[in-house]
Design an enzyme around this catalytic site. Sequence first.
Site, PDB file in Angstrom:
ATOM      1  N   SER A  25       0.832  -1.210   0.000  1.00 12.42           N
ATOM      2  CA  SER A  25       0.000   0.000   0.000  1.00 12.42           C
ATOM      3  C   SER A  25       0.860   1.252   0.000  1.00 12.42           C
ATOM      4  CB  SER A  25      -0.938   0.020   1.216  1.00 12.42           C
ATOM      5  OG  SER A  25      -0.211  -0.140   2.418  1.00 12.42           O
ATOM      6  N   ASN A 112      -2.197  -2.709  13.154  1.00 14.45           N
ATOM      7  CA  ASN A 112      -3.661  -2.549  13.125  1.00 14.45           C
ATOM      8  C   ASN A 112      -4.123  -1.334  13.922  1.00 14.45           C
ATOM      9  OD1 ASN A 112      -3.410  -4.877  11.725  1.00 14.45           O
ATOM     10  ND2 ASN A 112      -4.367  -6.208  13.265  1.00 14.45           N
ATOM     11  N   THR A 157     -40.598  26.034  -9.542  1.00 19.15           N
ATOM     12  CA  THR A 157     -40.844  24.657  -9.118  1.00 19.15           C
ATOM     13  C   THR A 157     -41.030  23.891 -10.423  1.00 19.15           C
ATOM     14  OG1 THR A 157     -43.243  24.839  -8.992  1.00 19.15           O
ATOM     15  CG2 THR A 157     -42.039  25.421  -6.994  1.00 19.15           C
ATOM     16  N   HIS A 158     -40.573  22.665 -10.460  1.00 23.54           N
ATOM     17  CA  HIS A 158     -40.599  21.850 -11.695  1.00 23.54           C
ATOM     18  C   HIS A 158     -39.878  22.562 -12.844  1.00 23.54           C
ATOM     19  CE1 HIS A 158     -43.959  19.640  -9.704  1.00 23.54           C
ATOM     20  NE2 HIS A 158     -44.269  20.860  -9.292  1.00 23.54           N
ATOM     21  N   SER A 279     -14.032  26.375 -27.011  1.00 17.58           N
ATOM     22  CA  SER A 279     -14.211  25.126 -27.746  1.00 17.58           C
ATOM     23  C   SER A 279     -13.093  25.007 -28.772  1.00 17.58           C
ATOM     24  CB  SER A 279     -15.569  25.144 -28.449  1.00 17.58           C
ATOM     25  OG  SER A 279     -15.546  24.292 -29.574  1.00 17.58           O
ATOM     26  N   LYS A 285     -17.693  29.783 -28.692  1.00 18.29           N
ATOM     27  CA  LYS A 285     -18.143  29.158 -27.443  1.00 18.29           C
ATOM     28  C   LYS A 285     -17.459  29.683 -26.195  1.00 18.29           C
ATOM     29  CE  LYS A 285     -20.689  26.240 -26.746  1.00 18.29           C
ATOM     30  NZ  LYS A 285     -20.636  24.801 -26.968  1.00 18.29           N
ATOM     31  N   ASN A 287     -17.662  28.068 -22.480  1.00 18.76           N
ATOM     32  CA  ASN A 287     -18.278  26.987 -21.693  1.00 18.76           C
ATOM     33  C   ASN A 287     -17.969  27.146 -20.205  1.00 18.76           C
ATOM     34  OD1 ASN A 287     -19.232  25.813 -24.065  1.00 18.76           O
ATOM     35  ND2 ASN A 287     -17.320  24.663 -24.355  1.00 18.76           N
ATOM     36  N   GLU A 292     -19.589  22.359 -14.620  1.00 18.35           N
ATOM     37  CA  GLU A 292     -19.903  21.025 -15.162  1.00 18.35           C
ATOM     38  C   GLU A 292     -19.040  19.950 -14.515  1.00 18.35           C
ATOM     39  OE1 GLU A 292     -19.964  20.956 -19.504  1.00 18.35           O
ATOM     40  OE2 GLU A 292     -20.599  23.048 -19.461  1.00 18.35           O
ATOM     41  N   GLN A 324      -7.239  -2.296   3.945  1.00 21.89           N
ATOM     42  CA  GLN A 324      -6.199  -1.464   3.325  1.00 21.89           C
ATOM     43  C   GLN A 324      -6.790  -0.647   2.162  1.00 21.89           C
ATOM     44  OE1 GLN A 324      -2.012  -2.742   3.018  1.00 21.89           O
ATOM     45  NE2 GLN A 324      -2.420  -3.028   0.846  1.00 21.89           N
ATOM     46  N   LYS A 327      -8.191   3.484   1.968  1.00 19.24           N
ATOM     47  CA  LYS A 327      -7.467   4.753   1.860  1.00 19.24           C
ATOM     48  C   LYS A 327      -7.702   5.510   0.560  1.00 19.24           C
ATOM     49  CE  LYS A 327      -4.318   2.851   4.972  1.00 19.24           C
ATOM     50  NZ  LYS A 327      -5.255   1.688   4.888  1.00 19.24           N
TER      51      LYS A 327
HETATM   52  N1  ARG Z   1      -1.228  -1.370   5.230  1.00 18.30           N
HETATM   53  C1  ARG Z   1      -2.171  -1.883   6.170  1.00 18.30           C
HETATM   54  C2  ARG Z   1      -3.524  -1.174   5.988  1.00 18.30           C
HETATM   55  O1  ARG Z   1      -3.532  -0.129   5.453  1.00 18.30           O
HETATM   56  C3  ARG Z   1      -1.713  -1.674   7.561  1.00 18.30           C
HETATM   57  C4  ARG Z   1      -2.217  -2.676   8.515  1.00 18.30           C
HETATM   58  C5  ARG Z   1      -1.651  -4.020   8.219  1.00 18.30           C
HETATM   59  N2  ARG Z   1      -1.991  -4.967   9.206  1.00 18.30           N
HETATM   60  C6  ARG Z   1      -1.767  -6.270   9.036  1.00 18.30           C
HETATM   61  N3  ARG Z   1      -2.124  -7.039  10.011  1.00 18.30           N
HETATM   62  N4  ARG Z   1      -1.285  -6.759   7.932  1.00 18.30           N
HETATM   63  O2  ARG Z   1      -4.549  -1.652   6.372  1.00 18.30           O
END
Ligand code: ARG
Length: 467
Positions: A25, A112, A157-158, A279, A285, A287, A292, A324, A327
């Site tokens: 990661s 963890n 409205t609408h 454009s 144009k 825009n 958007e 993981q 993120k």
């Molecule tokens: N890179 C892991 C995550 O983002 C960190 C935790 C990993 N824990 C493990 N027991 N392998 O979740």
Amino acid sequence: MKKQKSWSGRFAKAANKLSEEFNASIGFDVRLFAHDIRGSIAHATVLCDAGIITKQESKKIITGLKKVESQLARGIFTPGAECEDIHMAVESRLAELIGALAGKLHTGRSRNDQVALDIRLYLRDEIKSILSALNKFKGALLTLAEANIDVIMPGYTHLQRAQPVLLAHHLLAYYEMFCRDTSRLTDCLARFDEMPLGAGALAGSPYKLDRKLAARLLGFSRVTANSMDSVSDRDFAIEFLSAASVMVLHFSRLSEELVLWSSQEFAFVEIAEEFSTGSSIMPQKKNHDIAELTRGKTGRVYGNLMSLLTLMKGLPLAYNKDMQEDKEPLFDTVDTLRAILDVYAPMMESLRFNGATTLTATKKGFLNATDAADYLVNKGLPFREAHRVVGRVVRLCIDKGVDLEGLTMKEWRVFSPLFGVDIKEAISIEKSLKSRRIAGGTAPGNVLKALKKAKKELALEAKKVVL
Ligand code: ARG
């Protein structure tokens, strides 16, 4: 020589390259490095407080961690997939810098609870900065409302012209929505204001670590109550993504209105050239891509919320590697919100409303028909009856190709003897607006008061967001 993984003891064989890359990661969680190091510094302090490492060792570890931080910040240390994630990258770099002592830092901690902490620290900073950008944008919205306080426009409205309103009233409607966004984000912050370290892998650390000390060092109000929940919970991230989804929904609706209003069909508003695009084929144009794109980006923010909800739904307690994947949706949402907020505030300030056009639009389409019905109600007719009578009046106007203002007194009276000469004044736009003095209504006096109140509240709010 190939670096050894911190968990390599149990393994006779080195990781397959593809497996290593799949597992890593670091490519995205490297962004958490400052928060990871902040957590590690607090942990080293707590380890020292518990007598697990000496004062000297803690100092050495902390100095080393700060060095790792500066190397990561300056791009001197660029960890690759062999480091797996930011937590292991920091630890292995620390070992390169201070030697075997680095191996004491992970005592009583697991990745963890470490990652649960890092995301909280990261999200706390980001929410505060989003709140402050949101306040800036809200300020721009209020400035725009104030600068156009006399502009009258059709309320819809609408998407059919309905009743006259002040443009400022319309803009203040958005202000209310964005205030609720502020409140949702603030609630979210308060709910996850809990320090998870000490949970360890899942069952709690066997060392006598002072969790409250860690909470104090890291600026949390309290510690999490259950070690398994501490490492399994991503509610707070889901809550943020949900609040973010509602916020972009508001931006999307505003964008849709800007796109409509800036079209030649409406011509209510001019978006400055600095915030417009051309454009590649049609030379004429202009825009409105910012609006958007904002509307478009709403899709990915909703998608990110769906990703995390789906990611979490089937996971048994406690930590699973699936998590993981929390993120990227989180980072993407933060980036998207920031980008929208940053560009939207100056774009709002660049808007020029065409009050003459909005006023003309308010005069076409019988927007004062309700006022005519209310006139009859004031003369004693039940509303339903009054509605029917004015409906017939409107029908005649359509057939004759005139507005209500174009009828003679004689014509009015054909429909009801209750119509007197004062009907002319009763159906004027000014009267229509003024009559809506009810709390929350569009009467100019009300709108002015609401604007003043909003400005005061926003000034107070801006003081509350401390970065
Ligand atoms: N890179 C892991 C995550 O983002 C960190 C935790 C990993 N824990 C493990 N027991 N392998 O979740």
